[in-house]
Design a protein around this motif. Structure first.
Motif, short mmCIF file in Angstrom:
data_model
loop_
_atom_site.label_atom_id
_atom_site.label_comp_id
_atom_site.label_asym_id
_atom_site.label_seq_id
_atom_site.Cartn_x
_atom_site.Cartn_y
_atom_site.Cartn_z
N HIS A 12 -16.49 12.21 10.52
CA HIS A 12 -15.11 11.74 10.34
C HIS A 12 -14.98 10.90 9.08
O HIS A 12 -15.85 10.09 8.76
N ARG A 13 -13.91 11.09 8.40
CA ARG A 13 -13.52 10.20 7.29
C ARG A 13 -12.01 10.30 7.13
O ARG A 13 -11.41 11.32 7.50
N THR A 14 -11.44 9.22 6.62
CA THR A 14 -10.00 9.19 6.39
C THR A 14 -9.70 9.80 5.02
O THR A 14 -10.41 9.52 4.05
N ARG A 16 -6.47 10.21 2.21
CA ARG A 16 -5.17 9.60 1.93
C ARG A 16 -4.35 10.36 0.91
O ARG A 16 -3.22 9.99 0.63
N ASN A 69 1.30 3.17 1.59
CA ASN A 69 0.95 4.37 2.35
C ASN A 69 1.90 5.53 2.01
O ASN A 69 2.62 6.03 2.88
N HIS A 71 1.44 8.56 1.58
CA HIS A 71 1.17 9.82 2.31
C HIS A 71 2.11 10.00 3.51
O HIS A 71 2.26 11.11 4.01
N VAL A 134 -4.80 10.24 8.07
CA VAL A 134 -4.98 8.79 7.95
C VAL A 134 -4.11 8.10 9.00
O VAL A 134 -2.93 8.42 9.15
N VAL A 135 -4.74 7.21 9.73
CA VAL A 135 -4.01 6.40 10.72
C VAL A 135 -3.23 5.33 9.95
O VAL A 135 -3.74 4.76 8.99
N VAL A 136 -2.00 5.07 10.37
CA VAL A 136 -1.19 4.07 9.65
C VAL A 136 -0.72 2.99 10.63
O VAL A 136 0.29 3.14 11.33
N GLY A 137 -1.52 1.91 10.67
CA GLY A 137 -1.16 0.80 11.55
C GLY A 137 -0.10 -0.09 10.91
O GLY A 137 0.60 -0.83 11.61
N SER A 138 0.00 0.00 9.59
CA SER A 138 0.90 -0.93 8.90
C SER A 138 2.38 -0.61 9.11
O SER A 138 3.22 -1.35 8.61
N LYS A 174 -17.86 6.93 5.73
CA LYS A 174 -18.04 5.49 5.51
C LYS A 174 -19.10 4.94 6.47
O LYS A 174 -19.03 5.19 7.68
N ARG A 176 -21.10 2.58 8.99
CA ARG A 176 -20.65 1.66 10.03
C ARG A 176 -21.60 0.46 10.11
O ARG A 176 -22.68 0.46 9.54
N ARG A 210 -10.75 0.73 -2.71
CA ARG A 210 -9.62 0.00 -2.14
C ARG A 210 -10.03 -1.33 -1.49
O ARG A 210 -9.18 -2.14 -1.17
C1 FMN Z 1 -5.35 1.11 14.07
C2 FMN Z 1 -5.63 1.59 12.68
C3 FMN Z 1 -4.74 1.31 11.67
C4 FMN Z 1 -4.97 1.77 10.37
N1 FMN Z 1 -4.03 1.53 9.41
C5 FMN Z 1 -4.21 2.03 8.16
C6 FMN Z 1 -3.18 1.88 7.19
O1 FMN Z 1 -2.12 1.33 7.45
N2 FMN Z 1 -3.40 2.41 5.96
C7 FMN Z 1 -4.55 3.07 5.63
O2 FMN Z 1 -4.68 3.54 4.51
N3 FMN Z 1 -5.55 3.23 6.55
C8 FMN Z 1 -5.40 2.74 7.80
N4 FMN Z 1 -6.36 2.94 8.77
C9 FMN Z 1 -7.59 3.70 8.43
C10 FMN Z 1 -8.78 2.75 8.30
O3 FMN Z 1 -8.69 2.02 7.11
C11 FMN Z 1 -10.08 3.60 8.33
O4 FMN Z 1 -10.17 4.31 9.54
C12 FMN Z 1 -11.29 2.69 8.18
O5 FMN Z 1 -11.33 2.09 6.91
C13 FMN Z 1 -12.58 3.47 8.38
O6 FMN Z 1 -12.66 4.52 7.42
P1 FMN Z 1 -12.88 6.03 7.87
O7 FMN Z 1 -11.78 6.39 8.84
O8 FMN Z 1 -12.81 6.84 6.59
O9 FMN Z 1 -14.21 6.09 8.50
C14 FMN Z 1 -6.15 2.50 10.07
C15 FMN Z 1 -7.05 2.78 11.11
C16 FMN Z 1 -6.79 2.35 12.39
C17 FMN Z 1 -7.76 2.70 13.50
#
Ligand code: FMN
Length: 242
Positions: A12-14, A16, A69, A71, A134-138, A174, A176, A210
């Protein structure tokens, strides 16, 4: 194949950056939604909902509030995972029973967990389809505005968004934290602080652009700042917290 599933999760990786011309097919979207909806859930309560956001105007507004964000506009689809205690409130209304969810934090916690499990299943499905996310918590930084835009009713809390698309820029897996700082056997065991410091070195070597601070400094800063009450106020005004 079980090893394929494990390899998918370990890789897994994010992502963007996404191909703006890539159209997610209805079938792909359906596979992602079906996977999300099959996640484990507290008491089979399914205390979450998923918004599928295709409307470019809504997506543009989300980026305007949260330009870090982009994306959210440029991915193929943007999903929002909601902790949803509205459905069971409807049940209480029909059954003419009390609805005491806001009296303890526990219903909120299980609903947020349900939404997060569904989200993670979606992430896995996206990756199994050869796509990225990409998860967006913001989105919670502007929780009141976002809730109004998305017309969220009481008892509903936006946990996180998920931008999904075809990645254009490769990303690395990334590293851990060391396992000893995360995994315990039988009982919780204390571990040396050096395990945490080691991770600063690991991440420095990983060199994520970043990240401007060490991992330890990032969290020393985050959790020493006076906390915003925005989310607490939202939860109180939406029946989710006393
Ligand atoms: C609850 C949650 C909120 C996140 N919010 C953001 C976000 O707002 N913007 C962003 O670019 N990545 C966001 N991420 C992605 C994390 O930055 C990313 O999962 C973390 O750095 C680990 O990297 P990886 O997923 O590539 O392993 C979020 C992840 C989670 C689980």
């Amino acid at each position: 194949m079980p090893d394929e599933t494990i390899s998918l999760m370990k890789n897994h990786r994010t992502y963007r950056q996404f191909d703006e011309d890539y159209q997610l097919s209805d079938q792909e979207l359906q596979q992602i939604l079906d996977s999300a909806r099959q996640a484990p859930t507290w008491m089979n309560g399914q205390l979450y909902s998923i918004l599928v956001i295709k409307d470019p105007q809504i997506r543009e507004q989300l980026v305007a509030w949260n330009p870090g964000n982009p994306h959210m506009r440029h991915s193929s689809v943007f999903l929002v995972f909601l902790a949803d205690l509205k459905r069971t409130q409807k049940v209480a209304e029909y059954k003419k029973t009390d609805y005491n969810v806001g009296q303890s934090v526990d219903p909120l916690l299980v609903a947020v967990a349900d939404a997060a499990f569904a989200l993670q299943n979606a992430v896995n499905a996206v990756e199994a389809l050869g796509l990225g996310s990409v998860v967006v918590g913001s989105i919670r930084n502007n929780i009141d505005e976002v809730a109004e835009l998305l017309q969220l009713p009481d008892y509903v809390f936006p946990v996180a968004g998920l931008s999904i698309g075809k990645p254009t820029v490769p990303m690395a897996v990334k590293p851990r934290l060391p396992q000893a700082a995360v995994v315990h056997f039988d009982t919780y065991q204390d571990y040396d602080y050096s395990q945490i410091e080691d991770y600063d070195a690991t991440m420095k070597k990983f060199g994520e652009l970043r990240e401007t601070k060490d991992w330890t400094q990032k969290f020393a800063d985050v959790f020493s700042r006076p906390a915003s009450q925005k989310v607490d106020d939202y939860l109180k005004s939406h029946g989710l917290l006393k």
